[in-house]
Design an enzyme around this catalytic site. Structure first.
Site, PDB file in Angstrom:
ATOM      1  N   TRP A  67      -7.276  -3.573   8.206  1.00  0.00           N
ATOM      2  CA  TRP A  67      -6.320  -3.641   9.518  1.00  0.00           C
ATOM      3  C   TRP A  67      -5.540  -2.550   9.859  1.00  0.00           C
ATOM      4  O   TRP A  67      -5.389  -2.053  11.009  1.00  0.00           O
ATOM      5  CB  TRP A  67      -5.160  -4.968   9.266  1.00  0.00           C
ATOM      6  CG  TRP A  67      -4.290  -5.110  10.323  1.00  0.00           C
ATOM      7  CD1 TRP A  67      -4.315  -5.815  11.719  1.00  0.00           C
ATOM      8  CD2 TRP A  67      -2.891  -4.456  10.474  1.00  0.00           C
ATOM      9  NE1 TRP A  67      -3.201  -5.805  12.162  1.00  0.00           N
ATOM     10  CE2 TRP A  67      -2.329  -5.009  11.470  1.00  0.00           C
ATOM     11  CE3 TRP A  67      -2.331  -3.649   9.550  1.00  0.00           C
ATOM     12  CZ2 TRP A  67      -1.159  -4.402  12.102  1.00  0.00           C
ATOM     13  CZ3 TRP A  67      -1.052  -3.022  10.257  1.00  0.00           C
ATOM     14  CH2 TRP A  67      -0.433  -3.606  11.184  1.00  0.00           C
ATOM     15  N   HIS A  68      -5.240  -1.804   8.681  1.00  0.00           N
ATOM     16  CA  HIS A  68      -4.299  -0.577   8.592  1.00  0.00           C
ATOM     17  C   HIS A  68      -5.151   0.626   9.222  1.00  0.00           C
ATOM     18  O   HIS A  68      -4.524   1.528   9.981  1.00  0.00           O
ATOM     19  CB  HIS A  68      -3.784  -0.103   7.606  1.00  0.00           C
ATOM     20  CG  HIS A  68      -2.576  -0.845   7.083  1.00  0.00           C
ATOM     21  ND1 HIS A  68      -2.606  -2.116   6.391  1.00  0.00           N
ATOM     22  CD2 HIS A  68      -1.190  -0.650   7.028  1.00  0.00           C
ATOM     23  CE1 HIS A  68      -1.420  -2.634   6.065  1.00  0.00           C
ATOM     24  NE2 HIS A  68      -0.708  -1.847   6.754  1.00  0.00           N
ATOM     25  N   GLY A  69      -6.333   0.623   9.063  1.00  0.00           N
ATOM     26  CA  GLY A  69      -7.025   1.573  10.005  1.00  0.00           C
ATOM     27  C   GLY A  69      -8.753   1.645   9.477  1.00  0.00           C
ATOM     28  O   GLY A  69      -8.981   1.188   8.534  1.00  0.00           O
TER      29      GLY A  69
END
Length: 483
Positions: A325-327
């Site tokens: 989700w973060h990247g």
């Protein structure tokens, strides 16, 4: 628009005055003003991406109403998955398309010359991961019949685009935030004052701690090949405080700003660096995302109801998805997997819920057990953050190999290191204030307990002085804008 910008310093009081002095007699007008202000706030960055927010708003508003009008479970599932597919589809195209394509070409180099797919030259819309998850919570809760779908399109639009938390959270649940747009809001002096204090503390975290830590952390990480293990460890510590000050600072400003308009958002950080184990850390760090994954992914997967193998599987899924989700980068996936490994012994030994209270709740000083738990958890977190900050996996491994070498025993040094001494003192002061206020929603919430008003005003003036003293001449973006 950045919270730490001149534009926002002008924007906020204008919206505040219009909201309470012009639109205060009509709830619909207030909500419409919030929508308009939110679109200006977001469009200030790039007006073209407003179309994504508007389209997502229209889709989930319509699907919510359609879910109410049908009792067929098949049709309800089709509607739910339509919402999920469209929202995650946009997220996938803008955020993950190039990552998957590049990963495929790395695995099968010959495929790049035989197919016609090319990477996309597109900009990642700011905050897309946040508002996508927020709108999904509405559709899922309506599908589960935990929330009545709204017929008020303006209120729903305000919920989706609410400018204080639009770009970097907290990721609000529809069950908490949406009903607040239905109720008449009267100005609450105490709530507004509390909001101003939280904004002040958030600005201190961002401008004084995070932005100044960033200067040293960026230099050290960008020149890691020329620096010793001890210096790289110091850079990792600076980044550890940078990301906390930056992200929790944004959440404080967002929550404080919301209070100025009569809204109450969920707490997103609860002093995570005072945690005694990794499980407690994740109950206190980015709470809105952790609980989102718990309720909408972990529990539907079976949660902790099955055997140990299922619990381990579900835990790894949650942490890996959180990393992703973060990247779109293997660094984040490894970061998520590393935290899962940290969590695993607690899960197996059934100690993952042993620290539910506040550390040293009845004392100013932690016990030796709590102190060592806090230090060990903080140390594990620092090393995990290296993968989060590094340019790629090889960069992170090279940094770790230097840290775990003889050069770790040398005195940290690089040009300009002497300027960091003042920052270390500021970090120490920051930790002391956070420790003293760890029982509150934010560290300086109960400064009012200082009975003498001149002393309280002196404290606030000191914080303002530090912000002015250490503020950079140009605004620095928040780290989580890239997510």
């Amino acid at each position: 628009m950045l919270f730490n910008s001149i534009e926002f310093a002008l924007f906020l009081p204008i919206v505040f005055l219009l909201y309470w002095f012009i639109a205060h007699k009509n709830l619909s007008v207030q909500n419409f003003l919030i929508v308009l202000a939110s679109y200006v706030f977001y469009g200030w960055w790039d007006w073209r991406f407003l179309s994504l927010i508007i389209f997502s708003t229209l889709i989930d508003y319509s699907i919510g109403l359609a879910l109410k009008q049908t009792s067929s479970e098949v049709k309800r599932k089709v509607l739910l998955w339509t919402s999920i597919s469209i929202n995650l589809g946009f997220l996938g195209i803008f955020k993950y398309y190039n990552f998957f394509l590049d990963s495929l070409y790395n695995l099968m180099p010959g495929l790049q010359t035989t197919n016609g797919f090319n990477t996309l030259d597109i900009i990642l819309p700011v905050g897309i991961s946040f508002y996508t998850f927020q709108t999904l919570s509405y559709t899922i809760d309506v599908y589960r019949k935990q929330l009545e779908p709204t017929k008020d399109f303006i209120a729903f639009s305000a919920f989706v685009s609410f400018f204080p938390q639009l770009v970097a959270g907290p990721i609000e649940r529809a069950t908490n935030l949406l009903p607040q747009f239905y109720k008449k809001r009267n100005f609450n002096y105490n709530l507004a004052v509390n909001g101003l204090k939280q904004i002040l503390w958030g600005l201190f975290k961002k401008v004084v701690i995070a932005d100044n830590c960033a200067v040293f952390a960026n230099y050290i990480f960008e020149n890691s090949s020329d620096l010793s293990g001890s210096t790289l460890l110091l850079g990792s510590l600076f980044f550890t405080f940078q990301i906390y000050g930056d992200f929790s600072g944004y959440s404080d400003i967002a929550i404080g700003t919301s209070r100025l308009f009569g809204f109450r958002l969920m707490q997103n950080f609860a002093f995570p660096y005072f945690s005694r184990d990794i499980a407690e850390f994740w109950r206190r760090w980015h709470i809105s995302l952790s609980t989102w994954f718990r309720d909408y992914l972990y529990i539907p997967l079976g949660g902790s109801q099955g055997g140990m193998a299922m619990k381990i599987r579900n835990t790894f899924i949650i942490f890996l998805v959180s990393g992703f989700w973060h990247g779109a980068n293997w660094n984040f996936i490894i970061w998520g997997g590393l935290n899962a490994l940290y969590f695993l012994p607690l899960l197996v030994l059934k100690k993952n819920r042993q620290n539910l209270d506040i550390i040293a709740s009845n004392s100013y000083i932690p016990s030796l057990k709590d102190f060592f738990g806090m230090v060990s958890t903080f140390t594990l977190t620092v090393f995990a953050w290296i993968f989060f900050r590094a340019e790629n996996v090889n960069h992170a491994l090279n940094i770790l190999s230097k840290i775990f070498s003889r050069s770790l025993l040398s005195v940290p040094y690089y040009n300009g290191l002497s300027k960091a001494i003042g920052l270390v003192i500021l970090i120490f002061l920051f930790l002391v204030i956070e420790w003293m206020g760890r029982k509150n929603q934010f560290a300086i919430e109960n400064v009012s307990l200082i009975k003498k008003r001149p002393m309280r005003l002196t404290f606030y003036a000191f914080i303002v002085f530090l912000i002015g003293m250490f503020m950079h001449t140009s605004e620095m973006e928040f780290i989580y804008f890239q997510f």
